[in-house]
Design an enzyme around this catalytic site. Structure first.
Site, PDB file in Angstrom:
ATOM      1  CG  ASN A 113      -3.544   4.670   1.274  1.00  0.00           C
ATOM      2  OD1 ASN A 113      -4.766   4.798   1.404  1.00  0.00           O
ATOM      3  ND2 ASN A 113      -2.953   3.492   1.300  1.00  0.00           N
ATOM      4  CD  GLU A 164      -4.025   3.935  -5.038  1.00  0.00           C
ATOM      5  OE1 GLU A 164      -3.257   3.346  -4.267  1.00  0.00           O
ATOM      6  OE2 GLU A 164      -4.274   5.152  -4.919  1.00  0.00           O
ATOM      7  CG  HIS A 218      -2.871  -0.182  -2.880  1.00  0.00           C
ATOM      8  ND1 HIS A 218      -3.139   1.150  -2.662  1.00  0.00           N
ATOM      9  CD2 HIS A 218      -3.033  -0.798  -1.683  1.00  0.00           C
ATOM     10  CE1 HIS A 218      -3.413   1.330  -1.369  1.00  0.00           C
ATOM     11  NE2 HIS A 218      -3.347   0.165  -0.763  1.00  0.00           N
ATOM     12  CB  SER A 255      -0.924   0.007   1.218  1.00  0.00           C
ATOM     13  OG  SER A 255      -0.183  -0.168   2.381  1.00  0.00           O
TER      14      SER A 255
END
Ligand code: T1G
Length: 681
Positions: A484, A446, A434, A413
């Site tokens: 993120n 992702e 991801h 991640s």
């Protein structure tokens, strides 16, 4: 003969109008001209006794052409075309396949009869665009299914499968799969001599609801949480109320138009229409042509049967792709397989799948201990502990075990994919996939492109994402990739702001009222203070609370105290910890902030980071950043996402706000603001 319409007359005087306007026969100007010509031609032709309206390609009309909104309307408009059809003297049969949606299903409701193949679906999804059915759907559908059912169908926006649509009366007959044209013509022959009845003239289903305003208040109250922040559901309810309260159909249409016009000019609808296309744009990678050869993925290996590995595995089982699920111990493996089974059994309990389907999917799992079992699979996804040494060790071993031509993917991640790829002799076959937790539910995926990842691997990953029902967003290699990385700014600003005076509840309330499901501190308490990543080398409020064994909802509270029903209340202990840490850091209390200022302090930096992600080339386009925030963090879709919202606020205002906060605006943001440009308009 028009550009997209063909007209023929079959035995028995059945006129057939076929429209073929790819990709989805949207009711754009070409389609409207073809319909206008076809119906005028058949109206004047005495040989024609009834008309069948059918589409070529993948589907019956899938609605108004969304790309035409906001443009000057080209004549004939939808209403003009619909009037010709509905006021004609010959019965019209809508022959439906694919998805008759929005204006497409409203067109079907204008026709006198509707026949569909079993695989077809019909619906009014305008609510997803921040709109309501603006071509009579809110007035005609209640006349077929009644007010209560119409409320659910139109505010929900979900397509209705043919069988259920038949039961509800939304269609009149079901054709044989693959035989729609013949069956529709045969059906038309049976109604040639029947008296014409238009949906608009039916009162039996709406009369019982007349004079009962409590229906609508109760409905809005029951759905208050789901409708919060959205305008369209409220206007939809009011339009459906008009279908019962206003007996004169044309006056009901006027009320529908009034409520539609309020929506179509709103920022919310512009945002949701923008998002509709944004979600479909993400799979397009400028330097990877759509016809790039993809690598067949007929079998998958997943390393790690924990929460992520199990969820990832389910995505492939759901589309019939077998998975070799690998753990290092029998106990971990059995636990992981058990969780997958339990998830499916829970779904079956809710009636959303059968026991047989559970067994079929479970049978696709090959549990295995050790990486050696992965020698034959086409794609391997690693979901092991998020630590670079562990990842590099796994990829080094995979390099020796995986067959040539296997794709090696990491679910990392935030770690550096290039460093992981360098642990193998085949970096061109290494990609990041991801997933967001829970991996079998969250639609965002992702796809992380390493410096050496091949175009074929990227094309394969993007196509595979869509196959398993994900929305792929391509990301370059950086800490946290896109979602993120940009949303971390909201968290760090919340941690800083809470030392300056605003309380956790002030901050959470402002973010909740902006449209998020919950604020940052409520989120931390829910996930667990010991779980949410933090830099343990430095003291922090969160670290102090963890030391005091305050782990959040699960144990002793966190930023809030909780009663036995997990009802949150402000926590004096947390307030003391915050004050103590502020003193330790020498942060002055600046007093309370307005909700708008709290939103600006937390979200302007997210827009700024989105601009950085773009100027660094980590994201391809601004709308990808919005898709990542909306799907990954539930950023309210009616704002369009951080970049669309930034444009709505005004980029210069954001630059000035950031500067006033002592936060350096990104170069791209400053440039665009100075030039009066936008990210998404
Ligand atoms: N208008 C314009 N383009 C559309 C479109 C539409 N309505 N629907 C799809 N496309 C494009 C899409 O951008 C993509 O383009 C291609 O078609 C394939 O779409 C007056 C006001 C029909 C279920 O909301 O739900 O009617 O990327 O990738 O997965 O009351 O498209 O290939 O260039 O989604 O097979 C109401 C929206 C409109 C339906 C097919 N209708 N469409 O799904 O393909 S408002 C809708 C869908 C309205 C009236 C109101 C889906 C689909 P490209 P796709 P798919």
């Amino acid at each position: 003969m028009s550009e997209v319409g063909t007209y023929s007359i079959e035995d028995g005087g059945i006129g057939v109008i076929e429209i073929d306007n790819p990709p989805v026969n949207a009711l754009g100007i070409k389609t409207r001209l073809a319909l206008d010509e076809g119906f005028r031609t058949f109206a004047a032709d005495d040989r024609v006794k009834a008309i069948v309206l059918i589409c070529g390609g993948r589907t019956f009309f899938a609605g108004a052409d969304i790309s035409e909104f906001g443009q000057p309307q080209q004549e004939p408009g939808l209403h003009e075309v619909f009037d010709i059809i509905e006021n004609g003297s010959k019965p019209v049969v809508a022959a439906i396949h694919g998805t008759a949606l929005g204006g497409g299903y409203e067109l079907a409701l204008i026709c006198h009869y509707r026949i569909a193949v079993p695989s077809a679906k019909v619906g009014l999804p305008e609510v997803n665009l921040g709109l309501l059915p603006g071509a009579g759907g809110t007035q005609r559908l209640p006349r077929i299914v009644g007010v209560e059912t119409a409320l659910d169908i139109i505010t929900g926006g979900a397509p209705v499968p043919a069988k259920k649509a038949l039961d509800l009366g939304m269609i009149d007959a079901v054709a044989q799969e693959g035989n729609l044209r013949e069956d529709a013509i045969a059906f038309a022959r049976t109604i040639v001599d029947k008296p014409l009845q238009r949906v608009r003239d039916r009162q039996d289903k709406v009369a019982p609801a007349r004079g009962m305003p409590e229906i609508y208040e109760a409905y809005l109250k029951k759905n208050a949480r789901a409708f919060r922040g959205f305008k369209a559901p409220y206007n939809i309810v009011r339009a459906i109320e008009a279908s019962a309260e206003i007996e004169d159909f044309d006056k009901g249409i006027e009320r529908e138009k009034e409520l539609f016009d309020e929506l179509v000019t709103s920022t919310e609808s512009a945002a949701q229409r923008y998002y509709f296309f944004a979600e479909r744009e993400t799979a397009k990678v400028p330097d990877v042509p759509r016809d790039t050869a993809t690598i067949p993925v007929k079998s998958v290996g997943v390393i790690g049967a924990g929460t992520m590995g199990g969820g990832i595995t389910m995505n492939f089982l759901n589309v019939g792709i077998p998975v070799t699920l690998v753990e290092m111990t029998r106990e971990a493996l059995d636990r992981g397989v058990g969780v997958i089974r339990k998830n499916y059994e829970n779904t079956a309990k809710k009636g959303r799948m059968t026991a047989d389907q559970v067994e079929q999917r479970m049978a696709l799992i090959t549990p295995a201990i050790g990486l050696e079992a992965l020698g034959d699979v086409d794609l391997i996804i690693e979901a092991v502990y998020e630590e670079m040494g562990v990842k590099k060790d796994v990829f080094g071993k995979l390099d020796k075990i995986a067959k040539q031509g296997a794709i090696l993917a990491s679910n990392t991640s935030f770690l550096d994919l290039d460093e992981i790829a360098a642990a193998t002799s085949r970096p061109d076959w290494v990609v990041g996939l991801h997933f967001f937790s829970p991996a079998n539910v969250m639609r965002l995926l992702e796809v992380v492109r390493g410096a050496k990842t091949s175009k074929e691997v990227i094309a394969t990953a993007m196509a595979l994402a869509k196959k398993i029902g994900k929305v792929p967003v391509l990301s370059g290699v950086c800490f946290g990739f896109i979602a993120n990385r940009i949303m971390a700014k909201r968290g760090s600003q919340a941690d800083a702001l809470v030392l300056e005076g605003p309380t956790p509840q002030d901050i959470d309330q402002a973010i909740y009222d902006y449209g998020f499901a919950m604020g940052p501190f409520q989120m931390i308490d829910l996930v667990g203070l010991d779980v949410i990543g933090r830099d343990e080398t430095e003291r922090s409020v969160r670290g102090d609370l963890v030391k005091a064994d305050r782990l959040g909802q699960k144990k002793n509270g966190g930023y809030y105290d909780y009663d036995e029903n997990r009802k949150a209340t402000p926590s004096p202990v947390a307030a003391a910890a915050i004050a103590d840490f502020a003193a330790f850091k020498g942060v002055k209390n600046k007093g309370a902030l307005s909700p708008d200022d709290i939103v600006a302090r937390l979200l302007y930096p997210v827009v700024n980071e989105g601009a950085r992600v773009l100027e660094e080339g980590v994201a391809i386009r601004a709308s990808d950043v919005d898709v990542a925030a909306i799907l990954g963090y539930n950023w309210p879709v009616y704002t369009g996402g951080p970049m669309f919202w930034g444009d709505t606020v005004g980029l210069q205002k954001i630059v000035d706000g950031l500067t006033a906060m002592g936060i350096e605006p990104s170069r791209l943001l400053v440039e665009k603001a100075a030039k009066g440009e936008s990210f998404t308009r």
